[in-house]
Design a protein around this motif. Structure first.
Motif, PDB file in Angstrom:
ATOM      1  N   GLU A  43       0.824  -1.208   0.000  1.00 23.89           N
ATOM      2  CA  GLU A  43       0.000   0.000   0.000  1.00 23.89           C
ATOM      3  C   GLU A  43       0.861   1.261   0.000  1.00 23.89           C
ATOM      4  O   GLU A  43       0.501   2.269  -0.616  1.00 23.89           O
ATOM      5  CB  GLU A  43      -0.938  -0.022   1.207  1.00 23.89           C
ATOM      6  CG  GLU A  43      -1.997  -1.118   1.103  1.00 23.89           C
ATOM      7  CD  GLU A  43      -2.958  -1.128   2.279  1.00 23.89           C
ATOM      8  OE1 GLU A  43      -2.931  -0.160   3.082  1.00 23.89           O
ATOM      9  OE2 GLU A  43      -3.737  -2.094   2.407  1.00 23.89           O
ATOM     10  N   GLN A  46       1.998   1.779  -3.549  1.00 22.93           N
ATOM     11  CA  GLN A  46       0.910   2.288  -4.390  1.00 22.93           C
ATOM     12  C   GLN A  46       0.664   3.775  -4.146  1.00 22.93           C
ATOM     13  O   GLN A  46       0.191   4.496  -5.016  1.00 22.93           O
ATOM     14  CB  GLN A  46      -0.369   1.505  -4.119  1.00 22.93           C
ATOM     15  CG  GLN A  46      -0.320   0.059  -4.607  1.00 22.93           C
ATOM     16  CD  GLN A  46      -1.539  -0.728  -4.169  1.00 22.93           C
ATOM     17  OE1 GLN A  46      -2.568  -0.160  -3.841  1.00 22.93           O
ATOM     18  NE2 GLN A  46      -1.419  -2.042  -4.159  1.00 22.93           N
ATOM     19  N   LYS A  47       0.997   4.215  -2.952  1.00 23.93           N
ATOM     20  CA  LYS A  47       0.775   5.612  -2.581  1.00 23.93           C
ATOM     21  C   LYS A  47       1.843   6.540  -3.162  1.00 23.93           C
ATOM     22  O   LYS A  47       1.631   7.738  -3.317  1.00 23.93           O
ATOM     23  CB  LYS A  47       0.802   5.727  -1.055  1.00 23.93           C
ATOM     24  CG  LYS A  47       0.426   7.093  -0.495  1.00 23.93           C
ATOM     25  CD  LYS A  47       0.504   7.073   1.027  1.00 23.93           C
ATOM     26  CE  LYS A  47       0.183   8.433   1.617  1.00 23.93           C
ATOM     27  NZ  LYS A  47       0.304   8.438   3.077  1.00 23.93           N
ATOM     28  N   ARG A  48       2.986   6.004  -3.559  1.00 20.33           N
ATOM     29  CA  ARG A  48       4.120   6.813  -3.991  1.00 20.33           C
ATOM     30  C   ARG A  48       3.860   7.713  -5.202  1.00 20.33           C
ATOM     31  O   ARG A  48       4.372   8.817  -5.249  1.00 20.33           O
ATOM     32  CB  ARG A  48       5.332   5.923  -4.271  1.00 20.33           C
ATOM     33  CG  ARG A  48       5.934   5.315  -3.030  1.00 20.33           C
ATOM     34  CD  ARG A  48       7.263   4.650  -3.346  1.00 20.33           C
ATOM     35  NE  ARG A  48       8.310   5.644  -3.527  1.00 20.33           N
ATOM     36  CZ  ARG A  48       9.535   5.350  -3.970  1.00 20.33           C
ATOM     37  NH1 ARG A  48       9.822   4.100  -4.307  1.00 20.33           N
ATOM     38  NH2 ARG A  48      10.453   6.278  -4.096  1.00 20.33           N
ATOM     39  N   ALA A  61      -3.368  12.707  -6.435  1.00 21.01           N
ATOM     40  CA  ALA A  61      -3.367  13.071  -5.019  1.00 21.01           C
ATOM     41  C   ALA A  61      -4.613  13.873  -4.675  1.00 21.01           C
ATOM     42  O   ALA A  61      -5.209  13.719  -3.623  1.00 21.01           O
ATOM     43  CB  ALA A  61      -2.110  13.878  -4.685  1.00 21.01           C
ATOM     44  N   LYS A  64      -7.493  11.640  -4.154  1.00 21.99           N
ATOM     45  CA  LYS A  64      -7.331  10.608  -3.137  1.00 21.99           C
ATOM     46  C   LYS A  64      -8.278  10.871  -1.963  1.00 21.99           C
ATOM     47  O   LYS A  64      -8.380  11.994  -1.472  1.00 21.99           O
ATOM     48  CB  LYS A  64      -5.882  10.585  -2.640  1.00 21.99           C
ATOM     49  CG  LYS A  64      -5.477   9.243  -2.078  1.00 21.99           C
ATOM     50  CD  LYS A  64      -3.960   9.153  -1.991  1.00 21.99           C
ATOM     51  CE  LYS A  64      -3.506   7.800  -1.506  1.00 21.99           C
ATOM     52  NZ  LYS A  64      -3.806   6.725  -2.415  1.00 21.99           N
ATOM     53  N   ASP A  68      -8.518   6.006   1.419  1.00 22.19           N
ATOM     54  CA  ASP A  68      -7.383   5.433   0.704  1.00 22.19           C
ATOM     55  C   ASP A  68      -6.113   5.438   1.542  1.00 22.19           C
ATOM     56  O   ASP A  68      -5.074   4.956   1.089  1.00 22.19           O
ATOM     57  CB  ASP A  68      -7.126   6.209  -0.589  1.00 22.19           C
ATOM     58  CG  ASP A  68      -8.275   6.042  -1.571  1.00 22.19           C
ATOM     59  OD1 ASP A  68      -8.911   4.986  -1.550  1.00 22.19           O
ATOM     60  OD2 ASP A  68      -8.527   6.994  -2.339  1.00 22.19           O
ATOM     61  N   LYS A  69      -6.154   6.021   2.723  1.00 17.09           N
ATOM     62  CA  LYS A  69      -4.967   6.091   3.567  1.00 17.09           C
ATOM     63  C   LYS A  69      -4.489   4.693   3.936  1.00 17.09           C
ATOM     64  O   LYS A  69      -5.278   3.773   4.118  1.00 17.09           O
ATOM     65  CB  LYS A  69      -5.264   6.907   4.830  1.00 17.09           C
ATOM     66  CG  LYS A  69      -5.450   8.393   4.545  1.00 17.09           C
ATOM     67  CD  LYS A  69      -5.781   9.160   5.815  1.00 17.09           C
ATOM     68  CE  LYS A  69      -5.968  10.643   5.513  1.00 17.09           C
ATOM     69  NZ  LYS A  69      -6.359  11.403   6.711  1.00 17.09           N
ATOM     70  N   VAL A  70      -3.168   4.562   4.072  1.00 17.32           N
ATOM     71  CA  VAL A  70      -2.577   3.260   4.401  1.00 17.32           C
ATOM     72  C   VAL A  70      -2.839   2.929   5.861  1.00 17.32           C
ATOM     73  O   VAL A  70      -2.592   3.752   6.755  1.00 17.32           O
ATOM     74  CB  VAL A  70      -1.061   3.286   4.129  1.00 17.32           C
ATOM     75  CG1 VAL A  70      -0.426   1.956   4.543  1.00 17.32           C
ATOM     76  CG2 VAL A  70      -0.796   3.581   2.661  1.00 17.32           C
ATOM     77  N   SER A  96       9.176   4.905   1.547  1.00 13.00           N
ATOM     78  CA  SER A  96       9.123   6.319   1.906  1.00 13.00           C
ATOM     79  C   SER A  96      10.504   6.866   2.241  1.00 13.00           C
ATOM     80  O   SER A  96      11.284   6.229   2.943  1.00 13.00           O
ATOM     81  CB  SER A  96       8.192   6.523   3.103  1.00 13.00           C
ATOM     82  OG  SER A  96       8.209   7.878   3.526  1.00 13.00           O
ATOM     83  N   GLY A 174      -2.214  11.655   7.485  1.00  9.18           N
ATOM     84  CA  GLY A 174      -1.833  10.521   6.649  1.00  9.18           C
ATOM     85  C   GLY A 174      -0.658   9.733   7.163  1.00  9.18           C
ATOM     86  O   GLY A 174      -0.106   8.876   6.451  1.00  9.18           O
TER      87      GLY A 174
END
Length: 387
Positions: A43, A46-48, A61, A64, A68-70, A96, A174
């Motif tokens: 996840e 995928q957020k990157r 973004a 979003k 959708d937050k991890v 990250s 987030g």
């Protein structure tokens, strides 16, 4: 020699690789937690794209949604089951660039220092923001979008009172939390003063973090440590090699890092630590102006301690000798496992046994012998199991 980890793999793939090489034993409970960590990794990856590196990232973004937050992970279970090892693997692989891994108490000491600094700025008229939490939360999130905590445990009322508000702010921004603990979330700060004010934080964890149990039947930490030599002499190249080999065996695939152990208004530098294992030199502990309170904090924080290069203790080392006596007494009283490389056997370390110091060191030598015994090891296990 243990193979270098391949951090391009997932956590479960890395675990399989170490098992195949013989570095680790096959453990289904660890594999289950590894797959949970892989879910967080996936996840995060995928957020990157929603970043400044891509023009389209800004578009995605903007679309979003909060849902959708991890969702992070809270791993709890008994000591020595591999929680820290898995955390190390995950943290190295996490994509990250803004990530932070810390012992929970160290993180909270940092938070309290930031709050105090903000209140001082408010007092001096440098800011009009009366509430420090949003300011501190913004600064923390700007530094680390992923927080990884070892040994998540809440015992201090000052921590308990601000955790809910602080993490409401961090989760709202987030922030992703991955933590290890010996207790499940519902038992955090159990029987603590004004616990009712802490309960909203448990609800926050339930919403933003998946909870998983690591209940492996084997205490790998103690399985490795029990077989190690505990007193190595004389001080030479072979002693250094033996201590390094014992240390690497005790690490059991984990990575050790320098940490600061918070004290009131200062900290104790720990050159190498992971989970409840630490390594110092004699100079780190006895050449510095440390006292009983410092050694007590060390004995409460760690289950096993390695001390390198204990020299012969002559009259010119009187202060160091006194500290060494207090150190051994404190570790003994708290059933901490002690691994030492020394210039001589315990009864020969003090070169001139005179007066009260001589009598006190007789007790130290006796305790150093006793701390190598099966009876002391059994006491160590009994005390740690009761904690």
């Amino acid at each position: 020699m243990q193979p270098m980890p391949d951090y391009s793999l997932s956590v479960s793939e890395q675990l399989k690789s170490l098992t195949a090489s013989g570095s680790l034993q096959l453990d289904p409970a660890q594999m289950h937690v590894a797959k949970c960590l892989d879910r967080v990794l996936s996840e995060l990856k995928q957020k990157r794209p929603a970043s400044k590196s891509s023009a389209l990232g800004w578009l995605f973004a903007a679309k979003k949604k909060p849902s959708d937050k991890v969702k992070g992970l809270y791993i709890h279970g008994s000591v020595g089951r591999g929680k820290t090892m898995l955390m190390d693997m995950f943290f190295e692989m996490a994509p990250s660039s803004k990530k932070r891994r810390a012992h929970f108490h160290e993180f909270m000491a940092d938070v309290h220092n930031r709050i105090a600094a903000h209140r001082l700025r408010l007092k001096n008229g440098e800011t009009k923001q009366a509430d420090p939490i949003p300011v501190v939360g913004a600064a923390l999130y700007d530094e680390a979008e992923l927080l990884c905590f070892d040994e998540f445990t809440v015992t201090d009322i000052a921590d308990a009172m601000i955790l809910s508000r602080l993490f409401s702010d961090l989760f709202g921004r987030g922030c992703v939390l991955v933590a290890t603990s010996n207790v499940e979330p519902v038992n955090l700060y159990r029987d603590g003063l004004n616990r009712g004010l802490f309960l909203p934080f448990i609800d926050l964890l339930d919403k933003h973090v998946e909870t998983v149990t690591l209940d492996s039947p084997t205490d790998y930490r103690m399985e490795k440590i029990d077989s190690l030599p505990v007193y190595i002499t004389p001080l030479d190249r072979h002693a250094d090699m033996a201590m390094d080999a014992a240390w690497n065996q005790a690490l059991h695939g984990r990575k050790a890092h320098p940490i600061e152990l918070p004290m009131k208004g200062r900290s104790i530098h720990v050159p190498l630590a992971v989970d409840r294992l630490a390594r110092f030199s004699f100079a780190d502990l006895c050449d510095k102006p440390l006292g009983a309170a410092d050694f007590l904090a060390i004995s409460e924080r760690f289950d096993a301690i390695f001390v390198d290069h204990v020299p012969l203790l002559g009259p010119e080392k009187r202060n160091q000798t006194k500290r060494f006596i207090i150190l051994v007494d404190t570790l003994y009283d708290h059933a901490v496992r002690l691994y030492i490389s020394a210039a001589a056997m315990p009864e020969n370390l003090l070169t001139q046994a005179r007066g009260t110091e001589g009598f006190e060191f007789d007790r130290t030598a006796s305790r150093l012998f006793e701390m190598r015994s099966a009876e002391y090891l059994a006491l160590h296990h009994e005390k740690r199991a009761a904690e």
